[in-house]
Write a protein that holds these residues in place. Structure first.
Motif, mmCIF file in Angstrom:
data_model
loop_
_atom_site.group_PDB
_atom_site.id
_atom_site.type_symbol
_atom_site.label_atom_id
_atom_site.label_comp_id
_atom_site.label_asym_id
_atom_site.label_seq_id
_atom_site.Cartn_x
_atom_site.Cartn_y
_atom_site.Cartn_z
ATOM 1 N N GLU A 87 1.012 -1.128 0.040
ATOM 2 C CA GLU A 87 -0.075 0.086 -0.140
ATOM 3 C C GLU A 87 1.014 1.181 -0.001
ATOM 4 O O GLU A 87 0.496 2.314 -0.646
ATOM 5 C CB GLU A 87 -1.084 0.139 1.094
ATOM 6 C CG GLU A 87 -1.894 -0.967 1.165
ATOM 7 C CD GLU A 87 -2.849 -1.147 2.373
ATOM 8 O OE1 GLU A 87 -3.687 -2.014 2.538
ATOM 9 O OE2 GLU A 87 -2.584 -0.431 3.417
ATOM 10 N N GLU A 145 1.947 2.685 -3.674
ATOM 11 C CA GLU A 145 1.090 2.730 -4.505
ATOM 12 C C GLU A 145 1.486 3.706 -5.598
ATOM 13 O O GLU A 145 2.137 4.854 -4.985
ATOM 14 C CB GLU A 145 -0.212 3.058 -3.903
ATOM 15 C CG GLU A 145 -1.082 1.998 -3.354
ATOM 16 C CD GLU A 145 -2.375 2.271 -2.818
ATOM 17 O OE1 GLU A 145 -2.576 3.494 -2.744
ATOM 18 O OE2 GLU A 145 -2.939 1.296 -2.403
ATOM 19 N N THR A 146 0.921 3.715 -6.863
ATOM 20 C CA THR A 146 1.584 4.772 -7.843
ATOM 21 C C THR A 146 0.670 5.797 -7.665
ATOM 22 O O THR A 146 -0.107 6.178 -6.916
ATOM 23 C CB THR A 146 1.150 4.214 -9.061
ATOM 24 O OG1 THR A 146 -0.027 3.867 -9.346
ATOM 25 C CG2 THR A 146 2.103 2.907 -9.222
ATOM 26 N N ARG A 173 -0.533 7.632 -9.921
ATOM 27 C CA ARG A 173 -1.868 7.684 -10.932
ATOM 28 C C ARG A 173 -2.992 7.107 -10.168
ATOM 29 O O ARG A 173 -4.184 7.580 -10.414
ATOM 30 C CB ARG A 173 -1.593 6.986 -12.059
ATOM 31 C CG ARG A 173 -2.370 6.969 -13.033
ATOM 32 C CD ARG A 173 -2.031 6.180 -14.307
ATOM 33 N NE ARG A 173 -3.403 5.772 -15.118
ATOM 34 C CZ ARG A 173 -3.037 5.338 -16.327
ATOM 35 N NH1 ARG A 173 -2.141 4.671 -16.706
ATOM 36 N NH2 ARG A 173 -4.139 5.067 -17.175
ATOM 37 N N SER A 174 -2.701 5.981 -9.219
ATOM 38 C CA SER A 174 -4.007 5.309 -8.742
ATOM 39 C C SER A 174 -4.386 6.601 -7.458
ATOM 40 O O SER A 174 -5.689 6.680 -7.458
ATOM 41 C CB SER A 174 -3.623 4.240 -7.822
ATOM 42 O OG SER A 174 -4.582 3.634 -7.218
ATOM 43 N N ALA A 175 -3.598 7.086 -6.835
ATOM 44 C CA ALA A 175 -4.024 8.145 -6.040
ATOM 45 C C ALA A 175 -4.852 9.278 -6.664
ATOM 46 O O ALA A 175 -5.760 9.608 -6.033
ATOM 47 C CB ALA A 175 -2.915 8.659 -5.103
ATOM 48 N N GLN A 176 -4.138 9.861 -7.721
ATOM 49 C CA GLN A 176 -5.066 10.872 -8.393
ATOM 50 C C GLN A 176 -6.494 10.555 -8.883
ATOM 51 O O GLN A 176 -7.384 11.230 -8.694
ATOM 52 C CB GLN A 176 -4.236 11.416 -9.700
ATOM 53 C CG GLN A 176 -3.248 12.194 -9.141
ATOM 54 C CD GLN A 176 -2.358 12.325 -10.405
ATOM 55 O OE1 GLN A 176 -2.416 11.970 -11.568
ATOM 56 N NE2 GLN A 176 -1.188 13.481 -10.151
ATOM 57 N N ALA A 177 -6.555 9.139 -9.360
ATOM 58 C CA ALA A 177 -7.667 8.646 -9.567
ATOM 59 C C ALA A 177 -9.031 8.505 -8.783
ATOM 60 O O ALA A 177 -9.987 8.706 -8.601
ATOM 61 C CB ALA A 177 -7.652 6.983 -10.384
ATOM 62 N N SER A 178 -8.277 8.052 -7.458
ATOM 63 C CA SER A 178 -9.153 8.065 -6.170
ATOM 64 C C SER A 178 -9.703 9.205 -5.837
ATOM 65 O O SER A 178 -10.824 9.652 -5.390
ATOM 66 C CB SER A 178 -8.477 7.226 -5.126
ATOM 67 O OG SER A 178 -7.927 6.132 -5.447
ATOM 68 N N GLU A 179 -8.616 10.255 -6.070
ATOM 69 C CA GLU A 179 -9.100 11.665 -5.492
ATOM 70 C C GLU A 179 -10.055 12.163 -6.506
ATOM 71 O O GLU A 179 -11.253 12.920 -6.173
ATOM 72 C CB GLU A 179 -7.929 12.688 -5.686
ATOM 73 C CG GLU A 179 -8.306 14.049 -5.178
ATOM 74 C CD GLU A 179 -7.106 14.826 -5.249
ATOM 75 O OE1 GLU A 179 -7.124 16.376 -4.657
ATOM 76 O OE2 GLU A 179 -6.032 14.624 -5.527
ATOM 77 N N GLN A 220 -12.421 10.433 -8.018
ATOM 78 C CA GLN A 220 -13.641 9.974 -7.809
ATOM 79 C C GLN A 220 -14.546 10.283 -6.473
ATOM 80 O O GLN A 220 -15.628 10.529 -6.491
ATOM 81 C CB GLN A 220 -13.409 8.421 -7.797
ATOM 82 C CG GLN A 220 -13.064 7.678 -8.882
ATOM 83 C CD GLN A 220 -12.871 6.065 -8.913
ATOM 84 O OE1 GLN A 220 -12.799 5.575 -7.675
ATOM 85 N NE2 GLN A 220 -12.490 5.514 -9.921
#
Length: 307
Positions: free
Chosen positions: A74, A77-78, A80-86, A88
């Protein structure tokens, strides 16, 4: 002396006691007696609790490498994944802000209707946060182990939810840990309410599907059920508080050779990946006790005063 005249049978001193069949019958009778005694008198429950207590430090120590690997994955994590979660989360926040304006108006209207119909306000439900330690080792059931037990006040039968909906129910409690049976277990059933039509039914666990699902059984072939309908707890069982999300209808199959429809549902809770959960008090534990007849009857106080 010729060799053929020698007696080659072992002396009685070396014989091995009872026969194998006798041993099998004796041990089978003992096993049957222990099973009946455990079912009727629960003689093995203290032994289970003691073994679970002794093994808890070893389980905790064995889980440390697993948790270290999980937290390490965890941590890396990249971006890009954090930006996508933000993104959403921001979109969901915008939708919730729109619904919040409507909720205030509906809450005021609901309060007025309850006063008009002289309905009792809903009782609050106590909750306790817990963490999922691991899944049960039995491959034929869907159960998880949480880090709260009798020492923290967990009671058998308590509902368990996560951030998305109902996850399952506490079925066994040890001093330091508890066992939770998930909704998708084949032995689990929960009364539900279709929020679109108001029809009540019962959802049963169906572990045969990929990842586990729920099934609405004994629904008529012409029942008004559509894919996408939201099912919530009805509260009629006295265990689950009403209004908790349970599942969504995924598929409705109406068969001509049967009077019942096959209805498959997808659980709202993360039955395969839940980590942090809430253990609720059963609905029948939250309902206040009824007053005694002598206290509630009119004119009782006056009679007691005269005496």
């Amino acid at each position: 002396m010729p060799l053929g005249t020698l007696d080659r049978t072992p002396p009685p001193f070396f014989k091995q006691g009872p026969s194998a069949l006798s041993k099998l019958m004796v041990f089978s009778a003992i096993a049957l007696f222990l099973m009946v005694a455990d079912t009727r008198f629960r003689v093995s429950q203290p032994l289970r609790a003691g073994v679970a207590t002794v093994l808890y430090p070893l389980q905790w120590l064995a889980l440390r490498p697993v948790l270290a690997v999980r937290y390490g994955a965890e941590y890396f994590e990249t971006l890009r994944s954090a930006q996508a979660s933000e993104a959403q989360a921001r979109q969901k926040l915008a939708q919730q802000s729109l619904r919040a304006n409507q909720v205030d108006e509906l809450a005021l209207e609901n309060e007025r209707l309850r006063k008009l119909l002289q309905l009792r306000e809903r009782t609050g439900t106590a909750a306790m946060a817990a963490e999922v330690l691991y899944e049960a080792a039995d491959p034929y059931t869907r159960k998880v182990i949480i880090d709260k037990g009798l020492a923290q006040g967990v009671q058998p039968g308590s509902p368990v939810i996560d951030e998305s909906g109902v996850l399952g129910q506490v079925t066994r409690v040890h001093p330091l840990v508890s066992e939770v049976t998930l909704l998708t277990d084949r032995g689990h059933a929960i009364p539900v309410l279709n929020t679109r039509t108001g029809a009540r039914s019962v959802a049963y666990g169906d572990p045969s599907a990929h990842g586990g699902s729920l099934e609405l059984r004994f629904m008529a072939g012409n029942a008004d059920v559509q894919p996408g309908d939201l099912l919530t707890t009805s509260g009629v069982d006295g265990v689950y508080p009403p209004g908790l999300p349970v599942a969504k209808v995924q598929k409705v199959e109406r068969r001509a050779d049967s009077g019942f429809a096959r209805i498959d549902c997808v659980p709202q809770a993360l039955v395969d990946g839940a980590r942090h959960v809430m253990v609720l008090a059963s609905l029948n534990q939250s309902v206040p006790a009824r007053p005694a007849p002598e206290d509630s009857a009119p004119g009782t106080a006056g009679k007691k005063a005269k005496k």
